[in-house]
Motif scaffolding. Structure first.
Motif: not given
Length: 176
Positions: A98, A126, A137
């Protein structure tokens, strides 16, 4: 050290711009705006960048940075841009992380006017590793722009979300 990194950069930027100014009045439908000559501008200023990166553990790292630079917009107007920001990365597992980045820009027009643009950007993401060099992502951003030109204020809010596929090339000569 292995867990702390500091970067400091300084220099002097000289920028040469050749541009065609924006017309003063809108073009009428079906009409053509007469061609205007191009203009040339030269600006210079000291620039700097400072960055601190700290690995708090194998899972958490943070970065804080600040700097000063110069840029020219599409209309040939030069701005001094001072910025400060930071980011954090937390590994949820060996494959998932994260990330959160925040940055604030204070931009001031150098010549040809009195425009000030303050800009705040928050970007969470993320990231999931698919292979050693390939990851996907889910990214987003919230951006707030506050602009002042000749005592007239304006505000713009932007929200974006996107999916990103990234391939990182292996380091050549990594074993040397």
């Amino acid at each position: 050290s292995e867990t702390f990194n500091f970067k400091l950069g300084a220099g002097y930027e000289i920028q040469f711009s050749d541009f065609a100014p924006t017309p003063d009045r809108p073009v009428q439908p079906g009409g053509l705006e007469p061609a205007r000559g191009s203009e040339t501008a030269t600006e210079s200023m000291p620039i700097a960048l400072m960055e601190f990166k700290k690995d708090w553990s194998e899972r958490l790292s943070t970065t804080v940075n600040a700097g000063r630079q110069q840029y020219t917009d599409v209309d040939g107007r030069s701005f001094e841009s001072n910025f400060a920001g930071g980011s954090a990365r937390y590994l949820l597992s060996e494959l998932v992380s994260f990330n959160l980045t925040a940055r604030y820009y204070a931009n001031r027009q150098i010549e040809q006017g009195e425009q000030e643009i303050d800009y705040l950007a928050l970007s969470p993401s993320v990231e999931r590793k698919l292979t050693e060099n390939l990851c996907v992502s889910l990214r987003g951003s919230y951006e707030l722009e506050l602009s002042r030109k000749r005592s007239v204020d304006s505000r713009a809010d932007r929200c974006r979300t996107w999916v990103e596929l990234t391939y990182r090339w292996p380091r050549f000569l990594a074993s040397y």
